[in-house]
Design an enzyme around this catalytic site. Structure first.
Site, short mmCIF file in Angstrom:
data_model
loop_
_atom_site.label_atom_id
_atom_site.label_comp_id
_atom_site.label_asym_id
_atom_site.label_seq_id
_atom_site.Cartn_x
_atom_site.Cartn_y
_atom_site.Cartn_z
N CYS A 1 -4.69 2.48 -3.77
CA CYS A 1 -3.46 3.01 -3.13
C CYS A 1 -2.31 2.03 -3.31
O CYS A 1 -1.48 1.87 -2.41
CB CYS A 1 -3.67 3.32 -1.66
SG CYS A 1 -4.91 4.57 -1.38
N HIS B 1 0.87 -1.18 0.00
CA HIS B 1 0.00 0.00 0.00
C HIS B 1 0.91 1.24 0.00
O HIS B 1 2.01 1.20 0.55
CB HIS B 1 -0.84 -0.05 1.29
CG HIS B 1 -1.93 0.97 1.37
ND1 HIS B 1 -1.69 2.29 1.68
CD2 HIS B 1 -3.27 0.87 1.23
CE1 HIS B 1 -2.85 2.94 1.72
NE2 HIS B 1 -3.82 2.10 1.44
N LYS C 1 -10.70 -0.45 10.18
CA LYS C 1 -10.91 -1.69 9.42
C LYS C 1 -11.25 -2.85 10.34
O LYS C 1 -11.63 -3.92 9.89
CB LYS C 1 -9.66 -2.02 8.59
CG LYS C 1 -9.40 -1.03 7.46
CD LYS C 1 -8.19 -1.45 6.65
CE LYS C 1 -8.06 -0.66 5.36
NZ LYS C 1 -7.42 0.65 5.54
N ASP D 1 2.72 -4.48 8.02
CA ASP D 1 1.51 -3.67 7.88
C ASP D 1 0.33 -4.63 8.03
O ASP D 1 0.02 -5.38 7.11
CB ASP D 1 1.53 -2.98 6.51
CG ASP D 1 0.18 -2.39 6.13
OD1 ASP D 1 -0.75 -2.44 6.95
OD2 ASP D 1 0.07 -1.89 5.00
N GLN E 1 -4.93 -5.32 6.95
CA GLN E 1 -5.91 -6.29 6.45
C GLN E 1 -5.92 -7.55 7.29
O GLN E 1 -6.88 -8.33 7.21
CB GLN E 1 -5.61 -6.64 4.99
CG GLN E 1 -5.66 -5.45 4.03
CD GLN E 1 -7.03 -4.83 3.92
OE1 GLN E 1 -8.06 -5.49 4.13
NE2 GLN E 1 -7.08 -3.55 3.61
#
Lengths: 149, 429
Positions: B388, B147, B250, B224, B227
């Site tokens: 992104c 991302h 999220k 990261d 998700q």
């Protein structure tokens, strides 16, 4: 809505067609058809300078002198998305053949509201539409030698 | 963990505790959906089918109520006031930190830094740890599928330090090419910064293996987890990474707050990122000394009620169980893959074996923008565009994709609605 827009026969014609197509599917199909009828730009014309920012898809807009009307502008445009290309076609119908000063006083927001396009597209897509209008106005202002408003 | 987190249960937190939801063994999706008020609404006269969870998830009433309750009953600034409300707000705020520590399996709640989001968490690491430990010629390894939030902060660090970014390409399935990855690791590699799960392809990266390889080369690893956190159990001790970041919004929590986790020793030797109130020990005009982590990195009034909301979101997903959520989403992924693969002219991107319920696709003919527009009119919310992740779009050689990303409240019937709406798109082009 300004009197400028209210009395615009091209807008009225488009608006009548749109009203006749009261179902969203038919309306999108019509917009897609308008896009398909638009002559595509040459690949060489799809330059970063001609690209309009603010769309999910890519949009390019160019302005030339209108060969049929001295002092007026002729816009050409393209997009890699069908519906967006149709929206480009709508804008070209509204703006082509107008002088820069006519374009600068044209109530584009009112026209898009009249066509119910602003309301039927989500904000991000409307932003794309309004980015296109902004670019058209900027090109007109450049020709008119006036600052963009 | 319990021995670390067994400090006195804050009174306010106990008073305002959010009851765990959906503790049934069987996954009762109808009951879960009833927790999300927004899911009952319609768009364009059609039931909302919300498949844009990868961009942001909807909020259960447990989160909404916890935040409403905080504002109505015990809101004040934290860590400052001697008065009762400030004490209650501080207790609830710090209780949220405890919950997040438990959620990620952090051995110590002081390892949880609240940030504005995952983006700020990565910028914090780049500006604080990166600025101190990464110099000219040092190398940072990323993958093609990152991302922008895990690319641009490192490019900015490169501008400041003259470090070098190395990028791992992908296999055709959409997973990092581990052979190339290994070849990119070297004595100058200081950091590997990669997604735990790709926001476009859904690929679950082989992070355990990647972390071991990075550590063998003497590099630290930032994951990261934006998700991953909503979709699977995450455990810092099992992962063994050096930094982990994720956002609340999220994870069915509020916007405006995210999390940076790092071992206390790492945080403790990192300089502050932003200056202000809340993060200082003692200020004179000659010199300022700073608080210990995590407060050293939380300058200014924090997102107090958002932290409490995040704590409620953590309680909520733990109430259902991350394993149960992962199993439900896996079932949705399998069904959606089957349904979408059967659509003529549809290309799915990302076919890794380990994959989350994220399906990126394009149709032959229409642009993703067209697809998204028609899906929207059919009541189906998906994301269209570059997500992104423009380098990944370049790698896939597409300008954009449409992405359906599933969450804990999505149903098999919604997969059917998606497939039907895609078939409808095909009518137009």
């Amino acid at each position: 809505m300004s009197s400028e827009t209210a009395s615009d026969p091209r807008l009225e014609e488009l608006a009548e067609t749109f009203e006749f197509l009261d179902d969203w599917e038919e309306r999108y199909r019509y917009i897609i058809d308008l896009g398909n009828e638009l002559p595509p730009l040459d690949e060489a014309e799809k330059t970063p300078a001609n690209k309009v920012e603010g769309c999910v898809s890519q949009v390019w807009l160019l302005a030339d002198e209108d060969p049929q009307h001295a002092g007026a502008l002729r816009f050409r445009g393209d997009s890699d998305a069908h519906i967006v290309k149709g929206l480009v076609a709508v804008l070209l119908q509204l703006f082509n053949g107008r002088t820069p000063s006519e374009i600068l006083v044209y109530d584009a927001r009112g026209a898009l509201d009249r066509l119910d396009l602003a309301g039927h597209l989500s904000p991000s897509r409307s932003n794309g539409l309004f980015s296109m209008v902004k670019r058209i106005r900027a090109m007109a202002a450049e020709r008119a030698g006036a600052p963009v408003q | 963990m319990s021995e670390v987190l067994n400090r006195e249960t804050p009174l306010a937190a106990a008073e305002h505790a959010v009851p765990g939801a959906n503790r049934d063994a069987a996954y009762d999706v109808a009951r879960i959906r009833a927790d999300f008020p927004i899911l009952t609404r319609e768009v364009y006269g059609k039931p909302l089918v919300y498949l844009d969870n990868g961009a942001s998830a909807q909020k259960p009433v447990q989160v909404l109520d916890a935040m409403d309750e905080a504002y109505r009953r015990y809101y004040a600034n934290v860590h400052r006031g001697i008065h009762r409300l400030s004490q209650e707000a501080t207790d609830a705020f710090e209780a949220a930190r405890d919950k997040v520590a438990r959620f990620v399996g952090a051995p110590n709640h002081d390892e949880i830094v609240f940030t504005r989001g995952a983006t700020e968490a990565i910028n914090l690491v780049a500006n604080s740890w990166g600025q101190r430990h990464i110099g000219e010629g040092d190398e940072i390894v990323l993958t093609v599928l990152e991302h922008h939030a895990n690319i641009v902060p490192w490019q900015m660090l490169r501008e400041r330090t003259g470090c070098v970014l190395k990028v791992v390409p992908l296999t055709p399935e959409g997973s990092p090419d581990l052979q190339v990855y290994e070849s990119l690791l070297g004595p100058r590699t200081k950091l590997v910064a990669v997604a735990h799960i790709s926001n476009v392809l859904g690929t679950v990266l082989p992070v355990r293996q990647m972390i071991d390889m990075a550590h063998a080369a003497g590099a630290k690893v930032l994951l990261d987890g934006c998700q991953a956190a909503p979709h699977m159990p995450i455990d810092m001790r099992a992962l063994g990474c050096d930094f982990y970041v994720f956002s609340s919004h999220k994870l069915y929590g509020p916007t405006g707050i995210g999390v940076l986790w790092a071992p206390f020793e790492t945080l403790n030797e990192m300089p502050p990122y932003q200056g202000g109130g809340e993060m200082i020990d003692r200020v004179t005009f000659e010199e300022t000394t700073f608080k210990s982590p995590p407060h050293r990195f939380e300058a200014g009034t924090p997102a107090i009620v958002e932290a409490i909301g995040l704590g409620a979101a953590v309680d909520y997903v733990e109430g259902i169980g991350l394993d149960a959520i992962a199993a439900h989403e896996e079932s949705l992924l399998r069904y959606a893959t089957e349904r979408l693969s059967a659509i003529d002219g549809l290309t799915l991107y990302g076919t890794a074996k380990e994959k989350a319920a994220i399906l990126s696709f394009n149709l032959e003919g229409p642009h993703a923008h067209d697809v998204g527009t028609i899906l929207d009119r059919s009541g189906v919310a998906v994301r269209c565009g570059h997500h992104c992740a423009q380098p990944l779009m370049d790698f896939l050689d597409v300008p954009a994709t449409s992405r359906a990303s599933f969450g804990l409240y999505n149903t098999h019937a919604e997969v059917d609605a998606l497939a039907a709406a895609i078939e409808k798109v095909k009518d137009f082009f």
